[in-house]
Structures are given as structure tokens and as C-alpha cells.
Write a protein that holds these residues in place. Structure first.
Motif, PDB file in Angstrom:
ATOM      1  N   MET A 161      24.313   3.397  63.152  1.00 47.13           N
ATOM      2  CA  MET A 161      25.423   2.669  62.525  1.00 47.13           C
ATOM      3  C   MET A 161      25.814   3.292  61.183  1.00 47.13           C
ATOM      4  SD  MET A 161      26.611   0.239  64.377  1.00 47.13           S
ATOM      5  CE  MET A 161      27.333  -1.106  63.510  1.00 47.13           C
ATOM      6  N   ASP A 162      24.823   3.884  60.498  1.00 43.25           N
ATOM      7  CA  ASP A 162      25.150   4.514  59.225  1.00 43.25           C
ATOM      8  C   ASP A 162      26.118   5.678  59.408  1.00 43.25           C
ATOM      9  OD1 ASP A 162      23.677   2.787  57.662  1.00 43.25           O
ATOM     10  OD2 ASP A 162      21.857   4.020  57.713  1.00 43.25           O
ATOM     11  N   LYS A 163      26.008   6.384  60.528  1.00 40.27           N
ATOM     12  CA  LYS A 163      26.939   7.480  60.796  1.00 40.27           C
ATOM     13  C   LYS A 163      28.361   6.955  60.960  1.00 40.27           C
ATOM     14  CE  LYS A 163      23.893  10.914  62.785  1.00 40.27           C
ATOM     15  NZ  LYS A 163      23.640  11.813  63.918  1.00 40.27           N
ATOM     16  N   LEU A 164      28.499   5.821  61.648  1.00 35.65           N
ATOM     17  CA  LEU A 164      29.819   5.212  61.808  1.00 35.65           C
ATOM     18  C   LEU A 164      30.363   4.757  60.462  1.00 35.65           C
ATOM     19  CD1 LEU A 164      32.115   4.173  63.615  1.00 35.65           C
ATOM     20  CD2 LEU A 164      30.820   2.046  63.855  1.00 35.65           C
ATOM     21  N   ASN A 191      29.656   5.965  57.515  1.00 40.20           N
ATOM     22  CA  ASN A 191      30.029   7.154  56.741  1.00 40.20           C
ATOM     23  C   ASN A 191      31.291   7.812  57.275  1.00 40.20           C
ATOM     24  OD1 ASN A 191      27.849   6.789  55.013  1.00 40.20           O
ATOM     25  ND2 ASN A 191      26.505   8.070  56.254  1.00 40.20           N
ATOM     26  N   LEU A 192      31.470   7.797  58.593  1.00 42.20           N
ATOM     27  CA  LEU A 192      32.684   8.353  59.186  1.00 42.20           C
ATOM     28  C   LEU A 192      33.911   7.545  58.766  1.00 42.20           C
ATOM     29  CD1 LEU A 192      34.082  10.346  61.141  1.00 42.20           C
ATOM     30  CD2 LEU A 192      33.674   8.662  62.944  1.00 42.20           C
ATOM     31  N   ILE A 193      33.805   6.230  58.854  1.00 40.98           N
ATOM     32  CA  ILE A 193      34.922   5.369  58.434  1.00 40.98           C
ATOM     33  C   ILE A 193      35.234   5.588  56.957  1.00 40.98           C
ATOM     34  CG2 ILE A 193      35.662   2.979  58.089  1.00 40.98           C
ATOM     35  CD1 ILE A 193      34.025   2.269  60.609  1.00 40.98           C
ATOM     36  N   ALA A 194      34.193   5.646  56.133  1.00 42.69           N
ATOM     37  CA  ALA A 194      34.394   5.857  54.693  1.00 42.69           C
ATOM     38  C   ALA A 194      35.045   7.213  54.427  1.00 42.69           C
ATOM     39  CB  ALA A 194      33.071   5.741  53.955  1.00 42.69           C
ATOM     40  N   LYS A 195      34.619   8.231  55.141  1.00 40.88           N
ATOM     41  CA  LYS A 195      35.190   9.563  54.947  1.00 40.88           C
ATOM     42  C   LYS A 195      36.665   9.586  55.327  1.00 40.88           C
ATOM     43  CE  LYS A 195      33.919  14.353  55.715  1.00 40.88           C
ATOM     44  NZ  LYS A 195      32.946  15.261  56.327  1.00 40.88           N
ATOM     45  N   ILE A 196      36.996   8.946  56.437  1.00 34.76           N
ATOM     46  CA  ILE A 196      38.401   8.856  56.843  1.00 34.76           C
ATOM     47  C   ILE A 196      39.213   8.113  55.787  1.00 34.76           C
ATOM     48  CG2 ILE A 196      39.971   7.817  58.541  1.00 34.76           C
ATOM     49  CD1 ILE A 196      37.799   8.443  60.673  1.00 34.76           C
ATOM     50  N   LEU A 197      38.649   7.021  55.279  1.00 36.52           N
ATOM     51  CA  LEU A 197      39.342   6.257  54.227  1.00 36.52           C
ATOM     52  C   LEU A 197      39.528   7.087  52.961  1.00 36.52           C
ATOM     53  CD1 LEU A 197      37.751   2.710  54.569  1.00 36.52           C
ATOM     54  CD2 LEU A 197      40.097   3.386  55.104  1.00 36.52           C
ATOM     55  N   TYR A 198      38.513   7.879  52.592  1.00 35.22           N
ATOM     56  CA  TYR A 198      38.646   8.765  51.430  1.00 35.22           C
ATOM     57  C   TYR A 198      39.800   9.737  51.611  1.00 35.22           C
ATOM     58  CZ  TYR A 198      34.209   7.464  49.213  1.00 35.22           C
ATOM     59  OH  TYR A 198      33.202   6.794  48.588  1.00 35.22           O
TER      60      TYR A 198
END
Length: 158
Positions: free
Chosen positions: A1-4, A6-13
Motif C-alpha cells: 500500500m505504501d507504493k500506491l 507514494n505513486l499517488i503522491a508523486k502524480i500529485l506533485y
């Protein structure tokens, strides 16, 4: 779940960085057109406002993910153990309730905006308002994930 997460956060960044770039270019072009050419672009102020709104709402979700949202952490820092964990969970529950209200209200605003368009850009207002329920869902998700992390931690200083 941490990968998801981090992926969502990276996309938001990346989305927020793009929105900041667009806003800077649009506002700079507005200033140049107004003071150099004497004729401001009619659409630039509106586009700058909408990008700022999107940036603010998406940035709010990133802040919750990073734990840097507005909070009085003086009390949290003084507490330890179960009391600290309980306060952190209560804080996250308040964020989740707020996010549900934001999602519900944003959904209703999108429905109203479907019948409207913006004055200068002629954008459908439901497109502009759609960031509100999206950010509400992201807020809820990140607050829920943080609550799960707090509840799973053992007495490691918390």
C-alpha cells in the motif's frame, strides 16, 4: 500500500508543479500584456484563478499525506504512548469527516456547475469544480492510511 501512496503522491506533485508553471506563465503574460502592450488578455486572470484553486485543493491532499497540514502539534509532542496515538487518531478522524463533507459538497457543486460555463474561457464549470470532490476523496484516503499506520504502530515512542 505504501507504493500506491507514494505513486499517488508523486502524480500529485507533478500535477501541482505543472499547475504552478501554468499559473506563473499565465500571470506573467497578463502583467506583460497589461503594462507593455497596454491591453490585458481577458482570459488570463480567470485561468490564473482556476489553476490556483486546483493547486490549492490538490496541495491540501499532499499536505495531509506528508503530515504537514495545519495542526496544533504542541500537545501531540508532549504526549506519549496511548494518549498520543489516541489524539493522532482523533485528529485524523476530524480530517476524514471534513473530507467527506468536502466530497459531498463538491459533488453537489459539480452538478450545479454542469449547467454553467466560465465567462472568458467558456469552460464548463463542472470541470473547474471537479477538483473539490477529487481532493476530498484523496484527503479521506490519506487520512485513513495515516490512521491505519498509527494504529499498527506499537509503543515506539508513540
Amino acid at each position: 500500500m505504501d507504493k500506491l501512496d507514494n505513486l499517488i503522491a508523486k502524480i500529485l506533485y507533478y500535477i501541482c508543479a505543472l499547475l504552478m508553471l501554468v499559473m506563473a506563465v499565465v500571470i506573467t503574460s497578463q502583467v506583460i500584456s497589461r503594462y507593455v502592450f497596454g491591453s490585458p488578455f481577458t482570459w488570463s486572470e480567470e485561468l490564473g484563478r482556476y489553476t490556483f484553486v486546483w493547486l490549492s485543493f490538490l496541495g491540501m491532499a499532499i499536505a495531509v499525506k506528508q503530515g504537514s497540514h495545519i495542526a496544533l502539534d504542541i500537545l501531540v509532542n508532549k504526549l506519549t504512548g496511548v494518549k498520543r496515538r489516541t489524539l493522532m487518531v482523533i485528529n485524523n478522524l476530524f480530517v476524514m469527516v471534513f473530507s467527506l463533507v468536502l466530497t459531498y459538497g463538491g459533488y453537489n457543486l459539480v452538478a450545479v456547475g454542469a449547467r454553467q460555463s466560465s465567462p472568458s474561457l467558456n469552460l464548463p464549470m463542472d470541470l473547474v469544480y471537479s477538483v473539490i470532490p477529487v481532493s476530498g476523496i484523496l484527503l479521506f484516503y490519506f487520512a485513513l492510511r495515516e490512521t491505519m499506520k498509527v494504529l499498527q504502530r506499537k509503543e515506539e515512542g508513540i
